[in-house]
Design a protein around this motif. Structure first.
Motif, PDB file in Angstrom:
ATOM      1  N   LEU A  81       0.720  -2.532  -4.771  1.00  0.00           N
ATOM      2  CA  LEU A  81       0.462  -3.808  -4.111  1.00  0.00           C
ATOM      3  C   LEU A  81       0.443  -3.660  -2.600  1.00  0.00           C
ATOM      4  CD1 LEU A  81       0.152  -6.881  -4.128  1.00  0.00           C
ATOM      5  CD2 LEU A  81       2.640  -7.063  -4.352  1.00  0.00           C
ATOM      6  N   LEU A  82       1.495  -3.112  -2.021  1.00  0.00           N
ATOM      7  CA  LEU A  82       1.563  -2.985  -0.566  1.00  0.00           C
ATOM      8  C   LEU A  82       0.620  -1.889  -0.058  1.00  0.00           C
ATOM      9  CD1 LEU A  82       5.394  -3.409   0.000  1.00  0.00           C
ATOM     10  CD2 LEU A  82       3.574  -5.097   0.205  1.00  0.00           C
ATOM     11  N   GLY A  83       0.482  -0.813  -0.825  1.00  0.00           N
ATOM     12  CA  GLY A  83      -0.467   0.214  -0.436  1.00  0.00           C
ATOM     13  C   GLY A  83      -1.898  -0.290  -0.448  1.00  0.00           C
ATOM     14  N   GLY A  84      -2.215  -1.167  -1.412  1.00  0.00           N
ATOM     15  CA  GLY A  84      -3.553  -1.752  -1.464  1.00  0.00           C
ATOM     16  C   GLY A  84      -3.821  -2.705  -0.319  1.00  0.00           C
ATOM     17  N   LEU A  85      -2.786  -3.385   0.155  1.00  0.00           N
ATOM     18  CA  LEU A  85      -2.967  -4.273   1.307  1.00  0.00           C
ATOM     19  C   LEU A  85      -3.247  -3.483   2.577  1.00  0.00           C
ATOM     20  CD1 LEU A  85      -0.135  -6.899   0.660  1.00  0.00           C
ATOM     21  CD2 LEU A  85      -2.585  -7.131   0.205  1.00  0.00           C
ATOM     22  N   TYR A  86      -2.712  -2.270   2.663  1.00  0.00           N
ATOM     23  CA  TYR A  86      -2.944  -1.431   3.829  1.00  0.00           C
ATOM     24  C   TYR A  86      -4.255  -0.655   3.733  1.00  0.00           C
ATOM     25  CZ  TYR A  86       1.604  -1.986   6.103  1.00  0.00           C
ATOM     26  OH  TYR A  86       2.690  -2.491   6.780  1.00  0.00           O
ATOM     27  N   ASN A  87      -4.589  -0.167   2.527  1.00  0.00           N
ATOM     28  CA  ASN A  87      -5.700   0.771   2.374  1.00  0.00           C
ATOM     29  C   ASN A  87      -6.788   0.302   1.417  1.00  0.00           C
ATOM     30  OD1 ASN A  87      -4.432   3.147   3.907  1.00  0.00           O
ATOM     31  ND2 ASN A  87      -2.875   2.708   2.365  1.00  0.00           N
TER      32      ASN A  87
END
Length: 299
Positions: free
Chosen positions: A10-16
């Motif tokens: 979730l958070l990695g997808g928001l960044y990348n």
């Protein structure tokens, strides 16, 4: 596994936006997790059917534990010797760049304006990421610290396990909920944070190693080893987890297997895993206390 991997995606997808990782190693871990689920579900289903003797259930659990522990030894040989190249961070272990670029080309175009406004800050951040981390402790000092922390965690875990039932009674909360939901969150706090940091930096292979690798280790090594050690001590310990717990484990592994099968991740997949974890948490909240008997199994 659901919470750690889901939060990281979730958070990695928001960044990348869209990220890729090695599919072969993740498929190996998924297969091993399904094997461990099979080893746990068969004693549980057999116990629920009522067509078995306790000695037969105990023998099945011990035989299954020996098999799972042997498979874990094979997994270590596979990971560290025969196929160690699959676990190296190399482009050949990931999806082709053309495939990944085609999947998130539109996302990249939407981010161009944001990236242009933060070129200086972004460049400084990339330079920091590219710098190699220095080994400050050294190998032997790290082993000493690891051994000391392991002993401390063992002592604290014993104290916590002895106080679970009292805490559940005083707070009017199911002891199953505390042991299955609250304690793993606190105990895996460092693991959870590390997996999220790796994901935000685009190092999803490390994230998968933390989230799924640790679950594989628990399922194939720790659980069978506990049954084997209890057997050597003359104690009766089975793999009968109960129908509800076994079903929760089965659906968790199936959900993770479907999410990681194609080698890419995004924030929606992470949100789905977190949602699945919340559903299971609510179910455990509604779960009534079902204490184990003195032999370590459900009679």
């Amino acid at each position: 596994m659901l919470l750690v991997l889901g939060s990281a995606f979730l958070l990695g997808g928001l960044y990348n936006k869209t990220q890729s990782y090695g599919t072969i190693s993740s498929q190996v871990n998924s297969t091993l997790m399904m094997l461990s689920v099979m080893g746990i579900l068969f004693p549980t289903v057999l116990s629920s059917s009522g067509f078995e003797s306790y000695d037969g259930l105990l023998g099945l659990s011990r035989a299954t534990s020996l098999i799972l522990f042997a498979i874990y030894g094979c997994y270590l040989y596979f990971q560290l010797h025969s196929h160690k190249h699959l676990y190296e961070d190399s482009p050949s272990n990931k999806l082709p760049d053309a495939v990944v670029n085609r999947m998130h080309r539109e996302d990249v175009e939407q981010q161009e304006s944001k990236e242009n406004s933060g070129v200086v800050a972004g460049g400084a951040k990339e330079d920091d990421d590219d710098e190699e981390e220095e080994d400050e402790l050294g190998f032997y000092n790290a082993l000493i610290w690891l051994a000391g922390i392991t002993v401390l965690i063992a002592v604290l875990s014993e104290a916590i396990s002895d106080s679970i039932q009292d805490a559940a009674d005083s707070a009017n909360i199911s002891g199953v909920f505390i042991a299955s939901i609250l304690l793993p969150i606190v105990g895996n706090a460092a693991e959870h944070a590390g997996a999220i940091v790796f994901a935000t930096k685009g190092k999803l292979d490390l994230t998968l190693g933390v989230a799924i690798g640790s679950s594989t280790q628990i399922a194939l090594c720790v659980l069978p080893l506990l049954v084997i050690i209890a057997w050597m001590m003359g104690k009766d310990l089975t793999l009968d987890f109960g129908g509800f717990e076994g079903a929760s484990l089965f659906f968790s592994v199936v959900a993770v297997t479907f999410v990681i099968k194609d080698g890419t991740s995004n924030w929606l997949l992470g949100a789905s895993l977190v949602g699945a974890y919340l559903i299971i948490s609510c179910a455990f909240w509604a779960h009534l206390n079902e204490p184990l008997d003195s032999s370590g199994g459900r009679r």
